[in-house]
Write an enzyme that holds these catalytic residues in place. Structure first.
Site, PDB file in Angstrom:
ATOM      1  N   MET A 171       8.037   6.149  18.269  1.00  0.00           N
ATOM      2  CA  MET A 171       9.402   6.089  18.769  1.00  0.00           C
ATOM      3  C   MET A 171       9.517   5.368  20.101  1.00  0.00           C
ATOM      4  O   MET A 171      10.616   5.039  20.541  1.00  0.00           O
ATOM      5  CB  MET A 171       9.968   7.508  18.905  1.00  0.00           C
ATOM      6  CG  MET A 171      10.284   8.168  17.585  1.00  0.00           C
ATOM      7  SD  MET A 171      10.736   9.899  17.781  1.00  0.00           S
ATOM      8  CE  MET A 171      12.166   9.757  18.856  1.00  0.00           C
ATOM      9  N   GLY A 172       8.416   5.122  20.783  1.00  0.00           N
ATOM     10  CA  GLY A 172       8.500   4.439  22.063  1.00  0.00           C
ATOM     11  C   GLY A 172       7.335   4.742  22.973  1.00  0.00           C
ATOM     12  O   GLY A 172       6.282   5.202  22.536  1.00  0.00           O
ATOM     13  N   LYS A 180      11.052   8.002  28.968  1.00  0.00           N
ATOM     14  CA  LYS A 180      10.715   7.511  27.634  1.00  0.00           C
ATOM     15  C   LYS A 180      11.641   6.357  27.268  1.00  0.00           C
ATOM     16  O   LYS A 180      12.864   6.479  27.338  1.00  0.00           O
ATOM     17  CB  LYS A 180      10.836   8.614  26.592  1.00  0.00           C
ATOM     18  CG  LYS A 180      10.448   8.147  25.188  1.00  0.00           C
ATOM     19  CD  LYS A 180      10.142   9.308  24.270  1.00  0.00           C
ATOM     20  CE  LYS A 180       9.513   8.824  22.967  1.00  0.00           C
ATOM     21  NZ  LYS A 180       9.039   9.921  22.131  1.00  0.00           N
ATOM     22  N   GLY A 187       3.892   6.127  21.214  1.00  0.00           N
ATOM     23  CA  GLY A 187       3.997   6.570  19.831  1.00  0.00           C
ATOM     24  C   GLY A 187       4.950   5.690  19.057  1.00  0.00           C
ATOM     25  O   GLY A 187       5.415   4.656  19.553  1.00  0.00           O
ATOM     26  N   ASP A 239      11.753  15.734  13.683  1.00  0.00           N
ATOM     27  CA  ASP A 239      10.368  15.261  13.851  1.00  0.00           C
ATOM     28  C   ASP A 239       9.514  16.342  14.505  1.00  0.00           C
ATOM     29  O   ASP A 239       8.755  16.071  15.443  1.00  0.00           O
ATOM     30  CB  ASP A 239      10.342  13.975  14.679  1.00  0.00           C
ATOM     31  CG  ASP A 239       9.021  13.209  14.521  1.00  0.00           C
ATOM     32  OD1 ASP A 239       8.323  13.445  13.516  1.00  0.00           O
ATOM     33  OD2 ASP A 239       8.693  12.389  15.389  1.00  0.00           O
TER      34      ASP A 239
END
Length: 503
Positions: free
Chosen positions: A30-31, A49, A28, A149
């Site tokens: 963010m990573g 992650k 995604g 988020d």
């Protein structure tokens, strides 16, 4: 170009001498998330992650470590927040954190959900948020956390023997870290545009009420499958205008066929207030309101069922013995593949032709569903091409619903005859054949057709015969497929409200 910290994770050395990366399982803004094995714990599966930025600055690394520590501590306080075990930096400067590995579905893949499931999931999401907003104590100081988020993609739903569905919220603390002044050196922001609060889009300091705004967007989507604003583009400017100046649509405006208590629509609209002082000021207010609405909705459903003479759809009914015997003597058509499929086809009875559904399933599944009930619904569209969606569901309290959708081109003469025949009977049979040889009929179930549905079917047959020919059947089919999830939600809401269903 592959921006992952590991081009082939399964061939790399252990991350911090502990984690063996296996494969990429998510990606995604963010990573990236990898499945990994914790070799110090005997190969226990974990999820790791990696954040998308590379942080070489020692001060930024220190900030990340602080946020990761808060997130890990928070995850020990609530079962509704994904548990974080470890965190650190890779050799290339990629920040990472290690979480429990969960086998479930993202909420975004489940919506829209029936009303009963909505209450179950929304309550748990709120409990997780409430725990974070209250904060955790470290060195005698309370540190409240705001997610920043909240969206369906950051909610995981897993099966649970006690709760039925267990909610886990992802990425707590990390969103705050990415918003910190140590990381962001421009007026940009980190979040997901359709769910961002107005103050978040402005780059202002946010608190728990920003999460409440995002929660309002998500609750709306859980019920309708759509956002409160339907925008032609997904650019920042369009969403900025929507969140700052445009009033959100109400649930009935987006989908008038969904029966949602007015109080629930009002609660969601309050969460979506532009001015944060007009929103619920904390999650406790939302939990209290949800509890009252759920209790009232349950009481209304019971009263409605007791007073209702003609249901919205039809439940199972008994077929005449002669028809059941005729069905049991049928053989699987030679022109149909031997696999788990369903299709409508006419059968010949002593009283004439009758529409039936033919279904092939493994024998054990047929046995497991012997005492389930059938329920149906029909949806018809005329433009750009007349097309009918005929949905049947095998439903029971103890089994996963089995959905049987059939899309019928209503300018096809055979389909017209089939639907016309449906209007001559008060029910139709579902004939179940075994996937195993010799593929014989193992059971016959039936579903009654409500009088109002019969009347509609007759009108739809007449309309289809009067409409001009069209080559856009696939367009209509795609439109009906879009409505299919909403139909499922409505049917489940009805079935779950029936106290007499014990199957």
């Amino acid at each position: 170009m592959n921006t992952s910290p590991f081009a082939s994770p399964e061939n790399q050395e252990l991350l911090v001498n502990r984690y063996q990366l296996k494969k990429l399982i998510g990606k995604g803004g963010m990573g990236e998330v990898f499945l990994a094995h914790d070799v110090l714990l005997g190969g226990t599966p974990v999820a790791i992650k990696f954040l998308s930025q590379t942080f070489a600055n020692p001060k930024i690394q220190e900030s990340f470590n602080r946020e990761a520590l808060l997130s890990a501590a928070l995850s020990q306080k609530s079962i509704h927040i994904v548990r974080a075990y470890d965190y650190g930096m890779s050799k290339s400067g990629k920040a990472f954190y290690v979480m429990e590995y969960l086998s479930g579905k993202r909420l975004k893949d489940l919506i829209p959900v029936p009303l009963s499931m909505f209450f179950t999931l929304a309550r748990q999401i709120c409990l997780g948020l409430q725990c974070a907003h209250k904060g955790i104590s470290i060195d005698g100081k309370i540190h409240p956390l705001v997610h920043r988020d909240i969206k369906p993609a950051n909610i995981i739903v897993i099966p649970d023997p006690i709760l039925g569905q267990l909610v886990k919220i992802l990425d707590f603390g990390i969103a705050k870290f990415l918003n910190s002044s140590n990381v962001i050196h421009t007026k940009g922001f980190h979040g997901t545009l359709p769910y961002c609060s107005p103050e978040q889009l402005e780059g202002d300091e946010v608190d728990s009420r920003s999460d409440i705004y995002s929660l309002g967007v998500m609750m709306f989507e859980m019920l309708t499958g759509q956002k409160p604003w339907q925008l032609e583009t997904q650019y920042f400017g369009a969403w900025y205008k929507a969140h700052k100046f445009e009033q959100p649509k109400s649930i009935p405006e987006v989908n008038p066929y969904i029966q949602v208590p007015q109080q629930l629509n009002d609660l969601i609209m309050t969460c979506l207030e532009k001015d944060l002082v007009n929103r619920p000021q904390n999650i406790a207010e939302i939990l209290q309101t949800l509890s009252k609405i759920e209790q009232s909705a349950h009481q209304n459903q019971i009263a409605s069922v007791e007073n209702k003479s003609t249901p919205h759809g039809s439940l199972s009914s008994e077929l005449p013995i002669t028809i059941t015997q005729t069905c049991r003597e049928l053989v699987w058509p030679e022109n149909k593949p031997i696999q788990e499929i369903v299709f409508p086809q006419l059968i010949n009875t002593k009283k004439g032709s009758m529409a039936a559904l033919w279904l092939m399933l493994p024998q054990q599944e047929i046995i497991n569903r012997a005492h389930t009930i059938l329920h149906n619904q029909f949806i018809f569209i005329t433009s750009p091409h007349p097309m009918l969606l005929w949905v049947t569901v095998l439903y029971g309290r103890q089994v996963v619903p089995k959905w049987l959708p059939c899309y019928l081109d209503m300018q096809n003469s055979q389909n017209l005859q089939l639907v016309s025949t449906l209007t001559n009977y008060t029910s139709y049979p579902l004939i179940l054949f075994t996937l195993e040889t010799p593929h014989t009929c193992a059971n016959v179930l039936s579903s009654s057709i409500a009088p109002i549905q019969q009347k509609k079917l007759k009108n739809w047959v007449k309309q289809s015969q009067q409409l001009p020919s069209s080559a856009l059947s696939q367009v209509s089919k795609k439109m009906l497929k879009h409505q299919y999830k909403q139909i499922q939600s409505q049917m489940l809401q009805y079935l779950e409200s029936q106290p007499q269903i014990v199957a």
